[in-house]
Design a protein around this motif. Structure first.
Motif, short mmCIF file in Angstrom:
data_model
loop_
_atom_site.label_atom_id
_atom_site.label_comp_id
_atom_site.label_asym_id
_atom_site.label_seq_id
_atom_site.Cartn_x
_atom_site.Cartn_y
_atom_site.Cartn_z
N GLY A 31 0.78 -1.22 0.00
CA GLY A 31 0.00 0.00 0.00
C GLY A 31 0.81 1.27 0.00
N ARG A 32 2.15 1.14 0.03
CA ARG A 32 2.99 2.34 0.15
C ARG A 32 4.17 2.39 -0.80
NH1 ARG A 32 5.22 2.58 5.66
NH2 ARG A 32 5.18 0.34 5.58
N VAL A 33 4.45 1.31 -1.53
CA VAL A 33 5.67 1.26 -2.33
C VAL A 33 5.38 0.96 -3.79
CG1 VAL A 33 7.82 -0.04 -2.71
CG2 VAL A 33 7.17 0.62 -0.39
N VAL A 34 6.07 1.72 -4.64
CA VAL A 34 6.09 1.46 -6.08
C VAL A 34 7.53 1.15 -6.43
CG1 VAL A 34 5.67 2.37 -8.39
CG2 VAL A 34 4.24 3.12 -6.45
N VAL B 10 8.75 -12.70 -7.06
CA VAL B 10 7.80 -12.50 -5.96
C VAL B 10 6.42 -12.25 -6.60
CG1 VAL B 10 7.19 -11.09 -3.95
CG2 VAL B 10 9.59 -11.56 -4.43
N PRO B 11 5.65 -13.32 -6.81
CA PRO B 11 4.38 -13.22 -7.55
C PRO B 11 3.35 -12.29 -6.92
CG PRO B 11 5.08 -15.50 -7.38
CD PRO B 11 5.99 -14.71 -6.50
N GLU B 12 3.50 -11.95 -5.65
CA GLU B 12 2.55 -11.06 -4.99
C GLU B 12 2.66 -9.61 -5.47
OE1 GLU B 12 3.40 -14.62 -2.49
OE2 GLU B 12 4.68 -13.11 -3.45
N LEU B 13 3.75 -9.27 -6.13
CA LEU B 13 3.91 -7.92 -6.66
C LEU B 13 2.92 -7.72 -7.81
CD1 LEU B 13 7.82 -7.81 -6.76
CD2 LEU B 13 6.31 -6.85 -5.00
N VAL B 14 2.45 -6.49 -7.98
CA VAL B 14 1.46 -6.18 -9.01
C VAL B 14 2.09 -5.32 -10.09
CG1 VAL B 14 -0.73 -5.01 -9.46
CG2 VAL B 14 -0.42 -6.27 -7.33
N LEU B 15 2.04 -5.79 -11.34
CA LEU B 15 2.53 -5.00 -12.46
C LEU B 15 1.53 -3.89 -12.77
CD1 LEU B 15 3.76 -7.89 -14.79
CD2 LEU B 15 5.12 -6.49 -13.22
N ALA B 16 2.04 -2.67 -12.97
CA ALA B 16 1.16 -1.52 -13.20
C ALA B 16 1.82 -0.58 -14.22
CB ALA B 16 0.90 -0.79 -11.89
N SER B 17 1.11 -0.30 -15.31
CA SER B 17 1.70 0.47 -16.40
C SER B 17 1.39 1.96 -16.37
CB SER B 17 1.25 -0.11 -17.75
OG SER B 17 -0.16 -0.05 -17.85
N ASP C 144 -5.29 -1.30 -2.80
CA ASP C 144 -5.55 -2.70 -2.45
C ASP C 144 -4.54 -3.26 -1.46
OD1 ASP C 144 -7.73 -2.66 -4.15
OD2 ASP C 144 -6.70 -3.71 -5.80
N GLY C 145 -3.61 -2.40 -1.00
CA GLY C 145 -2.62 -2.83 -0.02
C GLY C 145 -1.47 -3.62 -0.61
N ARG C 146 -1.25 -3.46 -1.91
CA ARG C 146 -0.22 -4.23 -2.60
C ARG C 146 1.00 -3.35 -2.88
NH1 ARG C 146 -3.08 -8.31 -5.40
NH2 ARG C 146 -1.10 -9.40 -5.65
N VAL C 147 2.06 -3.98 -3.37
CA VAL C 147 3.25 -3.28 -3.86
C VAL C 147 3.20 -3.35 -5.38
CG1 VAL C 147 5.78 -3.33 -3.99
CG2 VAL C 147 4.63 -3.79 -1.81
N ALA C 148 3.31 -2.18 -6.01
CA ALA C 148 3.25 -2.10 -7.48
C ALA C 148 4.66 -2.11 -8.06
CB ALA C 148 2.53 -0.83 -7.91
N VAL C 149 4.78 -2.73 -9.23
CA VAL C 149 6.02 -2.65 -10.02
C VAL C 149 5.65 -1.94 -11.32
CG1 VAL C 149 7.91 -3.89 -11.12
CG2 VAL C 149 6.86 -4.82 -9.04
N TRP C 150 6.31 -0.83 -11.57
CA TRP C 150 5.98 0.01 -12.73
C TRP C 150 6.49 -0.64 -14.01
CZ3 TRP C 150 8.99 4.76 -14.63
CH2 TRP C 150 8.22 5.52 -15.53
N TRP D 163 11.11 11.06 -12.41
CA TRP D 163 9.93 11.57 -13.12
C TRP D 163 8.66 10.97 -12.52
CZ3 TRP D 163 6.10 9.05 -15.76
CH2 TRP D 163 5.23 9.85 -16.50
N LEU D 164 8.67 9.64 -12.28
CA LEU D 164 7.50 8.99 -11.70
C LEU D 164 7.24 9.49 -10.28
CD1 LEU D 164 5.29 6.80 -12.11
CD2 LEU D 164 6.87 5.21 -10.96
N SER D 165 8.29 9.67 -9.51
CA SER D 165 8.14 10.17 -8.13
C SER D 165 7.45 11.53 -8.11
CB SER D 165 9.50 10.27 -7.45
OG SER D 165 10.11 9.00 -7.36
#
Length: 195
Positions: free
Chosen positions: A29-32, A77-84, A95-101, A127-129
């Protein structure tokens, strides 16, 4: 929200699994996570030298290189969520997950200030930050990094890209450059600001 850029140089290092696992354990929920380009981007450099295509094509290929590293991270780590994009990143965090850009939305059809080798995944993480209004940007490198070293000095040594310092000069977030051995530092900081 924190952005943690993990250098492509960790793609063959056991420290990668430790970083991803710790981020997943305490960063929900806090990290990208922003992936570097690693070997995938190195291959782009080789192809550009061989075929002499322009930096626009190389930029787009490097974004795909980062996407491959993002998919590798989720494979580890399959629990990570890919996000474009920002919407998907924010949904994963809600959703309380960790996103991978997966930065494919930054692919360009015409050259701009990002489409060059001076702007790498380090600057894209900055730039994303800024886009996400992050509180902190951590750049994780495989080499040892002197604590509080000036960003310009790290860029002159090739540890950061040449444009990074300019991207974060007026940033309203904390910028830290860490070594792969600093996973405990990251974990402690995240735990200390737990909500």
């Amino acid at each position: 929200m924190w952005v943690v850029k993990i250098g492509g140089s960790l793609s063959h290092d056991p420290a990668l699994r430790e970083w991803l696992t710790r981020l997943w354990e305490v960063g929900g929920g806090r990290v990208v996570i922003v992936p570097g380009g690693g070997d995938f981007a190195d291959a782009v450099r080789q192809y550009q030298q061989e075929w002499h295509f322009d930096d626009l094509a190389a930029h787009n290929m490097c974004l795909l290189a980062m996407a491959q590293y993002a998919i590798l991270m989720q494979g580890v780590v399959p629990e990570l969520v890919l996000a474009s994009n920002e919407d998907r990143i924010r949904r994963a965090l809600r959703d309380g997950r960790v996103a991978v850009w997966v930065p494919t939305d930054l692919m360009r059809s015409t050259p701009d200030s990002m489409t060059n080798w001076d702007t790498t995944s380090d600057s894209l993480a900055a730039w994303l930050s800024t886009s996400l209004n992050a509180e902190r940007l951590m750049i994780v490198k495989s080499c040892e990094v002197e604590a509080n070293a000036p960003l310009e000095a790290l860029a002159s040594k090739g540890i950061l890209d040449r444009r990074f310092a300019a991207y974060v000069r007026d940033a309203n977030y904390v910028v830290e450059v860490l070594s792969k051995s600093d996973v405990g530092v990251m974990r402690d900081r995240l735990l200390n600001v737990a909500v």
